[in-house]
Design a protein around this motif. Structure first.
Motif, PDB file in Angstrom:
ATOM      1  N   THR A 134      44.455  34.646 107.642  1.00 16.28           N
ATOM      2  CA  THR A 134      44.671  36.093 107.774  1.00 16.28           C
ATOM      3  C   THR A 134      43.964  36.676 108.996  1.00 16.28           C
ATOM      4  OG1 THR A 134      42.680  36.445 106.502  1.00 16.28           O
ATOM      5  CG2 THR A 134      44.755  36.372 105.275  1.00 16.28           C
ATOM      6  N   ALA A 135      44.235  37.936 109.248  1.00 18.46           N
ATOM      7  CA  ALA A 135      43.500  38.645 110.290  1.00 18.46           C
ATOM      8  C   ALA A 135      42.040  38.788 109.861  1.00 18.46           C
ATOM      9  CB  ALA A 135      44.126  40.015 110.518  1.00 18.46           C
ATOM     10  N   SER A 136      41.184  39.168 110.802  1.00 17.53           N
ATOM     11  CA  SER A 136      39.751  39.282 110.535  1.00 17.53           C
ATOM     12  C   SER A 136      39.462  40.262 109.403  1.00 17.53           C
ATOM     13  CB  SER A 136      39.032  39.766 111.796  1.00 17.53           C
ATOM     14  OG  SER A 136      37.708  40.143 111.471  1.00 17.53           O
ATOM     15  N   PRO A 137      38.697  39.830 108.397  1.00 16.82           N
ATOM     16  CA  PRO A 137      38.295  40.770 107.347  1.00 16.82           C
ATOM     17  C   PRO A 137      37.044  41.556 107.755  1.00 16.82           C
ATOM     18  CG  PRO A 137      37.593  38.563 106.773  1.00 16.82           C
ATOM     19  CD  PRO A 137      38.274  38.450 108.104  1.00 16.82           C
ATOM     20  N   TYR A 138      36.497  41.267 108.929  1.00 20.67           N
ATOM     21  CA  TYR A 138      35.209  41.856 109.317  1.00 20.67           C
ATOM     22  C   TYR A 138      35.338  43.046 110.262  1.00 20.67           C
ATOM     23  CZ  TYR A 138      33.850  37.338 107.458  1.00 20.67           C
ATOM     24  OH  TYR A 138      33.706  36.251 106.648  1.00 20.67           O
ATOM     25  N   LEU A 139      36.489  43.154 110.899  1.00 18.95           N
ATOM     26  CA  LEU A 139      36.640  44.232 111.885  1.00 18.95           C
ATOM     27  C   LEU A 139      37.402  45.397 111.281  1.00 18.95           C
ATOM     28  CD1 LEU A 139      37.555  42.121 115.065  1.00 18.95           C
ATOM     29  CD2 LEU A 139      35.382  43.276 114.575  1.00 18.95           C
ATOM     30  N   SER A 140      37.090  46.595 111.779  1.00 17.75           N
ATOM     31  CA  SER A 140      37.778  47.783 111.283  1.00 17.75           C
ATOM     32  C   SER A 140      39.234  47.743 111.754  1.00 17.75           C
ATOM     33  CB  SER A 140      37.096  49.032 111.832  1.00 17.75           C
ATOM     34  OG  SER A 140      37.224  49.055 113.241  1.00 17.75           O
ATOM     35  N   PRO A 141      40.125  48.427 111.016  1.00 19.96           N
ATOM     36  CA  PRO A 141      41.547  48.410 111.394  1.00 19.96           C
ATOM     37  C   PRO A 141      41.762  48.876 112.837  1.00 19.96           C
ATOM     38  CG  PRO A 141      41.242  49.490 109.279  1.00 19.96           C
ATOM     39  CD  PRO A 141      39.874  49.207 109.809  1.00 19.96           C
ATOM     40  N   GLU A 142      40.898  49.751 113.290  1.00 18.05           N
ATOM     41  CA  GLU A 142      41.034  50.262 114.653  1.00 18.05           C
ATOM     42  C   GLU A 142      40.842  49.155 115.701  1.00 18.05           C
ATOM     43  OE1 GLU A 142      37.988  53.024 115.789  1.00 18.05           O
ATOM     44  OE2 GLU A 142      39.429  54.369 116.752  1.00 18.05           O
ATOM     45  N   LEU A 143      40.031  48.170 115.368  1.00 12.76           N
ATOM     46  CA  LEU A 143      39.696  47.124 116.347  1.00 12.76           C
ATOM     47  C   LEU A 143      40.387  45.790 116.069  1.00 12.76           C
ATOM     48  CD1 LEU A 143      35.824  47.640 116.691  1.00 12.76           C
ATOM     49  CD2 LEU A 143      37.649  48.545 118.148  1.00 12.76           C
ATOM     50  N   ARG A 144      40.887  45.618 114.858  1.00  8.97           N
ATOM     51  CA  ARG A 144      41.352  44.304 114.426  1.00  8.97           C
ATOM     52  C   ARG A 144      42.715  43.932 114.996  1.00  8.97           C
ATOM     53  NH1 ARG A 144      40.942  44.624 108.574  1.00  8.97           N
ATOM     54  NH2 ARG A 144      42.870  45.806 108.636  1.00  8.97           N
ATOM     55  N   ARG A 145      42.846  42.676 115.396  1.00  6.47           N
ATOM     56  CA  ARG A 145      44.151  42.151 115.785  1.00  6.47           C
ATOM     57  C   ARG A 145      44.902  41.742 114.517  1.00  6.47           C
ATOM     58  NH1 ARG A 145      46.593  40.338 119.768  1.00  6.47           N
ATOM     59  NH2 ARG A 145      44.838  40.592 121.178  1.00  6.47           N
ATOM     60  N   GLU A 146      46.164  42.174 114.389  1.00  7.65           N
ATOM     61  CA  GLU A 146      46.901  41.872 113.156  1.00  7.65           C
ATOM     62  C   GLU A 146      47.702  40.574 113.249  1.00  7.65           C
ATOM     63  OE1 GLU A 146      46.237  43.414 110.500  1.00  7.65           O
ATOM     64  OE2 GLU A 146      45.247  45.225 111.294  1.00  7.65           O
ATOM     65  N   GLN A 147      48.228  40.298 114.445  1.00  6.54           N
ATOM     66  CA  GLN A 147      49.033  39.085 114.628  1.00  6.54           C
ATOM     67  C   GLN A 147      48.383  38.190 115.672  1.00  6.54           C
ATOM     68  OE1 GLN A 147      51.733  38.012 113.014  1.00  6.54           O
ATOM     69  NE2 GLN A 147      51.544  39.809 111.678  1.00  6.54           N
ATOM     70  N   PRO A 148      48.453  36.865 115.494  1.00  7.27           N
ATOM     71  CA  PRO A 148      47.882  35.986 116.521  1.00  7.27           C
ATOM     72  C   PRO A 148      48.517  36.257 117.885  1.00  7.27           C
ATOM     73  CG  PRO A 148      48.437  34.712 114.572  1.00  7.27           C
ATOM     74  CD  PRO A 148      48.979  36.098 114.352  1.00  7.27           C
ATOM     75  N   LEU A 149      47.746  36.019 118.923  1.00  8.89           N
ATOM     76  CA  LEU A 149      48.274  36.145 120.288  1.00  8.89           C
ATOM     77  C   LEU A 149      49.415  35.136 120.483  1.00  8.89           C
ATOM     78  CD1 LEU A 149      44.900  36.431 122.179  1.00  8.89           C
ATOM     79  CD2 LEU A 149      46.790  38.058 122.406  1.00  8.89           C
ATOM     80  N   PRO A 150      50.430  35.515 121.270  1.00 10.03           N
ATOM     81  CA  PRO A 150      51.598  34.633 121.422  1.00 10.03           C
ATOM     82  C   PRO A 150      51.376  33.465 122.377  1.00 10.03           C
ATOM     83  CG  PRO A 150      51.905  36.628 122.688  1.00 10.03           C
ATOM     84  CD  PRO A 150      50.586  36.785 121.986  1.00 10.03           C
ATOM     85  N   LEU A 151      50.303  32.694 122.148  1.00  8.70           N
ATOM     86  CA  LEU A 151      50.093  31.503 122.961  1.00  8.70           C
ATOM     87  C   LEU A 151      51.224  30.507 122.687  1.00  8.70           C
ATOM     88  CD1 LEU A 151      47.257  32.798 123.192  1.00  8.70           C
ATOM     89  CD2 LEU A 151      46.306  30.511 123.171  1.00  8.70           C
ATOM     90  N   PRO A 152      51.456  29.556 123.588  1.00  9.51           N
ATOM     91  CA  PRO A 152      52.564  28.616 123.371  1.00  9.51           C
ATOM     92  C   PRO A 152      52.328  27.758 122.126  1.00  9.51           C
ATOM     93  CG  PRO A 152      51.231  27.970 125.271  1.00  9.51           C
ATOM     94  CD  PRO A 152      50.777  29.329 124.862  1.00  9.51           C
ATOM     95  N   GLU A 153      53.403  27.358 121.508  1.00 15.93           N
ATOM     96  CA  GLU A 153      53.308  26.474 120.345  1.00 15.93           C
ATOM     97  C   GLU A 153      53.858  25.121 120.761  1.00 15.93           C
ATOM     98  OE1 GLU A 153      53.993  28.604 116.463  1.00 15.93           O
ATOM     99  OE2 GLU A 153      54.947  30.029 117.823  1.00 15.93           O
ATOM    100  N   VAL A 154      52.938  24.237 121.100  1.00 13.35           N
ATOM    101  CA  VAL A 154      53.308  22.924 121.629  1.00 13.35           C
ATOM    102  C   VAL A 154      52.445  21.862 120.972  1.00 13.35           C
ATOM    103  CG1 VAL A 154      54.145  23.717 123.889  1.00 13.35           C
ATOM    104  CG2 VAL A 154      51.705  23.323 123.553  1.00 13.35           C
ATOM    105  N   SER A 155      52.931  20.625 120.976  1.00 18.12           N
ATOM    106  CA  SER A 155      52.125  19.551 120.408  1.00 18.12           C
ATOM    107  C   SER A 155      51.318  18.900 121.525  1.00 18.12           C
ATOM    108  CB  SER A 155      53.021  18.529 119.727  1.00 18.12           C
ATOM    109  OG  SER A 155      53.832  17.916 120.702  1.00 18.12           O
ATOM    110  N   GLU A 156      50.389  18.047 121.128  1.00 20.93           N
ATOM    111  CA  GLU A 156      49.490  17.475 122.126  1.00 20.93           C
ATOM    112  C   GLU A 156      50.256  16.689 123.187  1.00 20.93           C
ATOM    113  OE1 GLU A 156      45.642  16.295 120.764  1.00 20.93           O
ATOM    114  OE2 GLU A 156      45.583  14.583 122.140  1.00 20.93           O
ATOM    115  N   ILE A 157      51.286  15.964 122.781  1.00 21.81           N
ATOM    116  CA  ILE A 157      52.004  15.170 123.776  1.00 21.81           C
ATOM    117  C   ILE A 157      52.733  16.070 124.781  1.00 21.81           C
ATOM    118  CG2 ILE A 157      54.129  14.827 122.410  1.00 21.81           C
ATOM    119  CD1 ILE A 157      54.148  11.955 123.624  1.00 21.81           C
ATOM    120  N   ASP A 158      53.170  17.238 124.326  1.00 24.90           N
ATOM    121  CA  ASP A 158      53.786  18.185 125.270  1.00 24.90           C
ATOM    122  C   ASP A 158      52.769  18.599 126.339  1.00 24.90           C
ATOM    123  OD1 ASP A 158      56.129  18.252 123.737  1.00 24.90           O
ATOM    124  OD2 ASP A 158      55.377  19.907 122.497  1.00 24.90           O
ATOM    125  N   VAL A 159      51.550  18.840 125.876  1.00 24.99           N
ATOM    126  CA  VAL A 159      50.497  19.273 126.793  1.00 24.99           C
ATOM    127  C   VAL A 159      50.192  18.160 127.796  1.00 24.99           C
ATOM    128  CG1 VAL A 159      48.055  19.940 126.936  1.00 24.99           C
ATOM    129  CG2 VAL A 159      49.499  20.868 125.125  1.00 24.99           C
TER     130      VAL A 159
END
Lengths: 453, 125, 489
Positions: free
Chosen positions: C26-51
């Protein structure tokens, strides 16, 4: 002689071609009185086997704390680095190349840097990133000088618990441009005193408000968007210094009001390295891209319509603009930035989220656990934080004795704050990452309890 | 029909319907090659004659642009900031830099007429 | 081009599992809603061999010293010993934390101290700060030291002199430190002369000149013959001399900036001392100073002390009038380790062989090319020399840039082109000492064949083959910058 392939025979032939009889004659352009008439006073040359011994001896007089027992932070954190990162970044094609001025034979590193800039923009919520600064502190100095150039003002507001070395570097860099810095006072809970901020901003001479998120003690300002809005209202820019992994759990600085974002990239797949090399990241909004110092890679097209990458906007830089350039940076920390790029690619969407959340989770577990110990208090218990926090012990003497006791038990028990902030003599800051499991933390807490005895 | 007056560093002051604009000459643009970026001053700022008020970048060079007379910037050509190629395409028209207020009318007579500018030997610059 | 890593992404694909993921989806339970990121950043989704395949593929689109001859003038692209890399990667160095106490990092301080001693001796200086991260960073350090030095003495000296053959970083560094730059015109032999300095002093007043920034050998690859006189004159009018160490390779063990009269010096460990350039960094640009100037070095420095029983101990100190800190912690420490491995392995005799062979190689190549190409400042050069393609341009319309690109397409890196600015159609060639006679002969044969081909068939010469990309549209890149990838809507 190692690394010199010419044989005596080769040298003879070459000297002959030049009409010379000795290598000494090659130095005839150097006036005689400047030629050194002796050997340099240095240690005797060593063969490779003895080089190993020599450096092993020096290595042995360093104390290495295993990852799980290293709880020091202060901007440099002990994370797990997937082996794939080191393997790839150490390819000779990358590390033995020069700055990619010749795009035709540098598409590899140029594309890596373009990807790097994209990752930085993603993490920071900005639209343009340079190819790296020397480190987080020089990136902050670059950011502040940039803001001063944009708004034509010369004063900078700093948060009360900015990383002390960031402040020192900024101070040094400011000398040439005569910038003035004002450190904002803190509330009892260590956050920025907003009334004082308002007063300083009202002078309308402030170029930039600097926010470090989290700050040196580990804490995150509670009302960042409001602080940023106040600065903007008074014509000041907002510069963030961020821990790059914190952006995994926190909104992007861009969404919180940042105009320029700086930070140190060490947490992104780089070893602690006694503090260097890491790299600084520096990003901003697209409308300020011409004020952004350092190299920038752009995507364009080449013959036959191929997509290609190139160093762009070079007319900003020192080699073209010379004395009119806004920065003199040339060599940066490119390979370290590439290392971070590979790290971020290897972690990917879920991995990045998980590492960030795990740091946060482990650190919060540790804080709760440690605060159960009699005599140990959380320094700013009402604050929000990420992977680092500070404790208050009964006295400076207790900090010293606990620190020494824990060292003896094989821990690197954080950073004594009294040496850095005179008002925090009883403070000890600790950092936890994904490598510190709850059982490691339990063991640390037990030892902590014992040394406080 | 606008009237163009020049200085020796190849900036122009154009007068049309009582309004003044500034820019750089066709010759200057040719010398600079493909323009990639134009940095324009803020509206309201004032410049003395001969003071740099803008910079022009190409891929491998950067040049300053000097005020032909004492002037105040009334408005800048935002279009040019977005599309620097306008300077290559139409330096005397859509590639103007700014609308200005001339602060000392007497300096206008020091400028070079269109005809004289065209005849001027520019090789020394 | 290769796809971007972002374009290789496929929803749900994962890399290595670093941490136990239970309970943290889940998103961080420690940060206030004003500061909290709700969705993970859209980094690439690749496997190690792709990298692995992605970055291996990119590495193969890159040219390094490990691949071929790299005669890039003023950059000293010498071989980067693998021994350096190995030792610097040892955990005893790479895993040290900068907030460890001094007594737990004595080995690291010893590395820094020994390197400081070596560099001081090599340059003829009194003290060294290892903090600056690069050459330009060292220059800025030096200029801030000049500034502070004169401020302390109550002198207002706003002008820094820089020869017209100087590196582009020099004027930028001086300006950022708050100085105004005056260019010194070289004489017909490419040298800086006292009379040129006197001319400027007459215009500016002697008391306005803070100092000079010089590279010696200069960027024409020539030793500044009047350097002692230049130093004498500047010191006489109360000014200082800064040495840009980019070209120090030519002089190792043969001549020292300190003996020439320089007050402050920077080194490029990533040039002279064999540490890699890394595609643009990290480098390291230690700064050394002599006499009074040593008090202004950035802090901390490392000092060796002995206890009562004669045991050595190393400790950080701050110079009394230090300009402050230039960088976090202790500079690019691992680069320092590599440089010390190099000086320990070579010692004084090895460093002298480096200088000899770098100068020999440059002179040999110059000699072989001097008839086919113009060499405007032809004379005995040091570690590099500058060829001009002005004849080729005038006769056949082929430029230095064309020749550079043709070399790239022939498996050799291009020389530095269009620098120094005082040579038209410049090609600046620095072979370095780590190249063999055979490599140099191959290069010379190629350059001579080029000269011939340019005469015979200039249009054919300009056709580029074997390059993955060429004729990049730099104009559009700069007009409408595309500098980061964004997820498509």
């Amino acid at each position: 002689m190692p690394y010199i392939p010419n044989t005596d025979e080769d040298r003879k032939r070459m000297l002959h071609a030049l009409g010379l009889s000795s290598t000494r004659e090659l130095f005839s352009p150097v006036p005689e009185h400047l030629l050194l008439q002796r050997e340099l006073k240095m240690a005797e040359p060593l063969p490779e086997v003895e080089i190993y011994d020599y450096f092993e001896r020096m290595g042995r007089s360093n104390q290495i704390f295993p990852a799980k027992r290293n709880l020091a932070g202060g901007g440099v954190y002990r994370h797990f680095i997937p082996p794939v990162v080191k393997e790839l970044v150490h390819r000779g094609e990358f590390y033995t190349s020069y700055t990619p001025y010749q795009a035709e034979v540098s598409q590899g590193i140029l594309q890596c840097v373009y990807e790097y800039q994209s990752f930085v923009c993603m993490l920071t919520g900005m639209e343009a990133s340079n190819a790296s600064s020397y480190d987080g502190a020089t990136a902050l100095a670059d950011a502040v000088l940039m803001a001063a150039n944009i708004v034509h003002r010369k004063r900078v507001l700093l948060p009360p618990f900015l990383h002390p070395q960031y402040g020192e570097v900024l101070q040094t860099y400011s000398q040439g441009r005569m910038l003035a810095t004002t450190v904002l006072p803190a509330t009892e809970q260590g956050s920025i005193e907003t009334k004082a901020l308002q007063r300083e901003l009202a002078a309308k001479d402030v170029a930039a408000l600097v926010l470090q998120v989290p700050d040196f003690l580990g804490y995150i300002e509670p009302e960042i968007p409001e602080l940023a809005a106040r600065a903007h209202e008074q014509g000041a820019m907002v510069v963030f210094v961020v821990h790059p992994l914190a952006t995994g759990v926190m909104k992007s600085p861009g969404d919180l009001g940042a105009d320029i974002v700086a930070g140190d990239g060490q947490p992104l797949g780089l070893p602690a390295s006694f503090g260097g090399p890491s790299f600084g990241f520096l990003a901003t909004k697209k409308r300020y891209i011409h004020q952004l110092p350092g190299r920038i890679v752009g995507r364009t097209t080449a013959a036959e319509g191929k997509t290609a990458f190139v160093l762009t906007l070079q007319a900003r830089e020192q080699h073209i603009r010379r004395e009119r350039a806004s920065s003199n940076i040339c060599t940066n920390q490119e390979l370290a930035a590439v290392q971070a790029t590979i790290y971020l690619a290897a972690l990917g969407r879920s991995g990045f989220h998980n590492v960030a959340r795990k740091c946060e989770e482990n650190a919060h577990y540790a804080c709760a656990k440690l605060c159960e110990i009699p005599g140990v208090e959380h320094l700013f218990s009402e604050r929000q934080w990420f992977n680092e926090f500070s404790l208050r012990l009964p006295s400076a003497q207790v900090v010293d004795s606990a620190y020494a006791g824990l060292m003896e038990k094989g821990w690197l028990p954080g950073i004594k704050l009294g040496e850095l902030f005179p008002q925090l003599q009883e403070g000890l800051s600790l950092a936890f990452t994904e490598v510190h499991s709850p059982s490691d933390i339990d063991a640390f807490a037990a030892d902590f309890r014992e040394v406080l005895g | 029909m606008a009237e163009y007056l020049y200085n020796k560093t190849h900036e122009y002051l154009a007068r049309k319907d009582g309004e003044y604009t500034v820019g750089i000459s066709e010759f200057a643009v040719q010398e600079l090659g493909d323009i990639t970026f134009v940095e324009l001053p803020a509206a309201g700022s004032e410049f003395r004659r001969g003071e740099p008020f803008a910079t022009v970048e190409s891929v491998k060079a950067v040049s300053e642009v000097y005020a032909p007379v004492d002037m105040a910037i009334v408005s800048v050509n935002e279009e040019l900031a977005e599309h620097p190629e306008l300077l290559n395409e139409d330096p005397l028209g859509n590639g103007y830099f700014a609308v200005v207020r001339v602060m000392d009318q007497s300096q206008i007579s020091d400028l070079i007429s269109d005809e004289d500018y065209k005849a001027m030997d520019k090789s020394g610059n | 081009m290769s796809k971007l890593i972002f374009e290789r992404s496929s929803p749900g694909r994962r890399g290595p599992d670093i941490a136990d993921t239970r309970g943290i989806e889940t998103a961080s339970p420690y940060l206030s809603p004003e500061l909290r990121r709700e969705q993970p950043l859209p980094l690439p989704e690749v496997s190690e061999i792709d990298v692995v395949r992605h970055y291996t593929e990119l590495s193969r689109k890159n040219f390094g010293v490990d691949i071929g001859f790299y005669p890039l003038g003023s950059c000293t692209m010498k071989y980067n010993p693998k021994l350096n890399e190995e030792i610097a990667s040892w955990p005893e160095f790479a895993e040290l934390h900068p907030y460890q106490s001094e007594d737990t990092v004595q080995g690291a301080l010893r590395v820094m101290w020994e390197l400081s001693e070596d560099l001081s001796e090599i340059a003829g200086m009194d003290a060294v700060s290892l903090q600056p991260a690069a050459g330009a960073h060292g220059e800025l350090t030096g200029m801030l030291m000049f500034r502070r030095y004169f401020n302390e003495r109550g002198e207002n000296r706003p002008v820094i002199l820089i020869p017209d053959s100087g590196h582009g970083t020099n004027p930028a560094s001086a300006t950022i430190a708050g100085f105004r730059v005056r260019e010194v015109v070289s004489n017909k032999q490419g040298m800086t002369t006292v009379s040129a300095l006197k001319q400027i002093a007459a215009q500016e007043s002697k008391d306005a000149i803070a100092g000079i920034m010089m590279t010696n050998p200069n960027t024409l690859g020539l030793f500044e013959r009047e350097i002692s006189e230049v130093a004498g004159y500047l010191h006489e009018i109360g000014a200082l001399l800064y040495y840009d160490g980019a070209n120090l390779n030519a002089l190792l063990g043969y001549a020292r900036p300190g003996d020439m009269g320089f007050d402050v010096v920077h080194f490029n460990l990533h040039k002279t001392f064999s540490t890699p350039h890394g595609g643009g960094g990290p480098g390291s640009g230690p700064v050394a100073a002599k006499g009074d100037l040593a008090d202004y070095l950035p802090s901390p420095l490392v000092r060796r002390v002995e206890d009562a029983s004669g045991n050595a101990r190393f400790t950080f100190t701050s110079p009394t009038k230090s300009i402050g800190r230039m960088k976090l912690f202790y500079g690019n420490f691992l680069v320092l380790v590599k440089a010390l491995v190099y000086t320990r392995q070579l010692g004084s005799p090895g460093l002298r062989r480096v200088a000899e062979n770098s100068v020999l190689n440059a002179n040999y190549v110059q000699e072989r090319l001097k008839d086919a190409y113009d060499i405007p400042y032809y004379q005995r050069c040091m570690h590099e020399f500058v060829v001009s393609a002005r004849r080729q341009k005038a006769e056949s319309g082929v430029t230095a840039k064309d020749i550079g690109k043709k070399l790239l397409s022939s498996g050799v890196h291009a020389p530095t082109t269009y620098f120094p600015l005082i040579v038209p159609e410049a090609l600046m060639i620095e072979p370095t000492e780590t190249e063999s006679l055979q490599t140099l002969d191959d290069f010379c044969d190629l350059m001579l064949a080029f000269a011939e081909e340019i005469r015979r068939d200039p249009e054919g010469f300009k056709v580029l083959k074997n390059l993955p990309v060429h004729h990049l549209d730099e104009v559009t890149a700069a007009r409408h910058p595309d500098v980061c990838w964004g997820p498509k809507e």
